[in-house]
Design a protein around this motif. Structure first.
Motif, PDB file in Angstrom:
ATOM      1  N   GLU A 123       9.385  53.031  65.431  1.00 52.45           N
ATOM      2  CA  GLU A 123       8.970  53.071  66.841  1.00 52.45           C
ATOM      3  C   GLU A 123      10.115  52.660  67.759  1.00 52.45           C
ATOM      4  OE1 GLU A 123       5.407  50.771  67.706  1.00 52.45           O
ATOM      5  OE2 GLU A 123       4.555  51.379  65.785  1.00 52.45           O
ATOM      6  N   ILE A 124      10.774  51.567  67.408  1.00 56.08           N
ATOM      7  CA  ILE A 124      11.890  51.083  68.236  1.00 56.08           C
ATOM      8  C   ILE A 124      13.045  52.071  68.197  1.00 56.08           C
ATOM      9  CG2 ILE A 124      13.632  49.271  68.454  1.00 56.08           C
ATOM     10  CD1 ILE A 124      11.477  47.318  67.373  1.00 56.08           C
ATOM     11  N   SER A 125      13.398  52.515  67.002  1.00 55.97           N
ATOM     12  CA  SER A 125      14.533  53.439  66.856  1.00 55.97           C
ATOM     13  C   SER A 125      14.322  54.733  67.619  1.00 55.97           C
ATOM     14  CB  SER A 125      14.775  53.748  65.377  1.00 55.97           C
ATOM     15  OG  SER A 125      15.155  52.584  64.698  1.00 55.97           O
ATOM     16  N   LYS A 181      12.964  55.079  70.408  1.00 56.48           N
ATOM     17  CA  LYS A 181      13.123  54.856  71.849  1.00 56.48           C
ATOM     18  C   LYS A 181      14.514  54.368  72.234  1.00 56.48           C
ATOM     19  CE  LYS A 181       8.278  54.056  72.394  1.00 56.48           C
ATOM     20  NZ  LYS A 181       7.422  54.126  73.509  1.00 56.48           N
ATOM     21  N   GLU A 210      20.546  49.118  75.018  1.00 59.98           N
ATOM     22  CA  GLU A 210      19.459  49.398  74.071  1.00 59.98           C
ATOM     23  C   GLU A 210      19.892  49.082  72.641  1.00 59.98           C
ATOM     24  OE1 GLU A 210      17.979  53.372  74.687  1.00 59.98           O
ATOM     25  OE2 GLU A 210      17.298  52.899  76.729  1.00 59.98           O
ATOM     26  N   PHE A 238      16.856  42.616  67.279  1.00 63.54           N
ATOM     27  CA  PHE A 238      15.636  42.748  66.490  1.00 63.54           C
ATOM     28  C   PHE A 238      15.968  42.712  64.999  1.00 63.54           C
ATOM     29  CE2 PHE A 238      12.147  45.173  64.508  1.00 63.54           C
ATOM     30  CZ  PHE A 238      11.068  44.441  64.991  1.00 63.54           C
ATOM     31  N   LEU A 255      18.206  46.512  69.719  1.00 56.39           N
ATOM     32  CA  LEU A 255      17.978  46.868  68.320  1.00 56.39           C
ATOM     33  C   LEU A 255      18.709  45.902  67.392  1.00 56.39           C
ATOM     34  CD1 LEU A 255      16.756  48.777  66.222  1.00 56.39           C
ATOM     35  CD2 LEU A 255      18.797  50.206  66.479  1.00 56.39           C
ATOM     36  N   ARG A 297       7.353  49.699  62.649  1.00 59.00           N
ATOM     37  CA  ARG A 297       7.888  49.068  63.868  1.00 59.00           C
ATOM     38  C   ARG A 297       9.311  49.541  64.129  1.00 59.00           C
ATOM     39  NH1 ARG A 297       3.778  46.606  62.725  1.00 59.00           N
ATOM     40  NH2 ARG A 297       2.674  45.083  63.955  1.00 59.00           N
TER      41      ARG A 297
END
Length: 149
Positions: A60-62, A64, A72, A79, A76, A57
Motif C-alpha cells: 500500500e505504501i509503496s 503511493k 516520499e 517506515f 518509506l 501494508r
C-alpha cells in the motif's frame, strides 16, 4: 486473520517474551512463520505484523510513494528502518530488541492487544486507564460510523 485479545505478559532479563497462545495458534493455522516488529506510527507501542499483513501494508505504501520524490522516499525509509524481522523460538518466545523496548517505554510488564490483523505490544502501565474516556469514545465512534464512504 483477525486478532482479538487483551493479554498481559512479562519480558525476561534478555527482552524475550512469550507470544500469547491464542495468537500463536492463529498464526500457526494461517501458516505464518515470519513476523515483523516495528514501532507504531501514532503511539508509544510496538506493532507485531504477520508477514502477510506486513507485505500488504508495504505494498500500500509503496504504491503511493514515488521513487522520484525524495520526501516520499524518506517516509518509506523511516517506515522500513524501524522494522525488525523475527521468528518465534520453540517455546513461543521472541526477542524484543533494546532499541524497540526503549522506544515503547517497556520495562517488563507488557500487554498484547489484538488489533485487526496485527498485535500491539504496550508497556502494561500505559494500558491501566482506558485509551479514551467512555463518553469521548462513544462520541468519536458515532462520528466515525456516521461518515459517508
Amino acid at each position: 486473520m483477525r486478532f482479538l485479545g487483551n493479554i498481559e505478559a512479562r519480558t525476561d532479563a534478555k527482552g524475550r517474551v512469550f507470544l500469547p497462545a491464542t495468537f500463536r495458534k492463529q498464526l500457526q493455522v494461517a501458516g505464518e512463520e515470519q513476523l515483523i516488529l516495528r514501532t507504531d506510527i501514532h503511539g508509544k507501542c510496538l506493532v507485531l505484523y504477520p508477514e502477510s499483513a506486513w507485505n500488504r501494508r508495504l505494498d500500500e505504501i509503496s504504491a503511493k510513494v514515488s521513487e522520484w520524490d525524495e520526501d516520499e522516499q524518506m517516509v518509506l525509509r523511516e517506515f522500513m528502518a524501524e522494522a525488525e524481522m523475527l521468528t518465534l523460538d520453540g517455546n513461543g518466545r521472541f526477542l524484543i530488541s533494546k532499541r524497540l523496548l526503549q522506544a515503547a517505554g517497556i520495562e517488563q510488564a507488557v500487554r498484547f492487544i489484538g488489533i485487526k490483523d496485527t498485535i500491539e505490544i504496550w508497556a502494561a502501565e500505559k494500558t491501566e486507564k482506558p485509551f479514551l474516556p467512555q463518553e469521548e469514545f462513544a462520541s468519536r465512534l458515532k462520528a466515525i460510523m456516521g461518515k459517508q464512504q
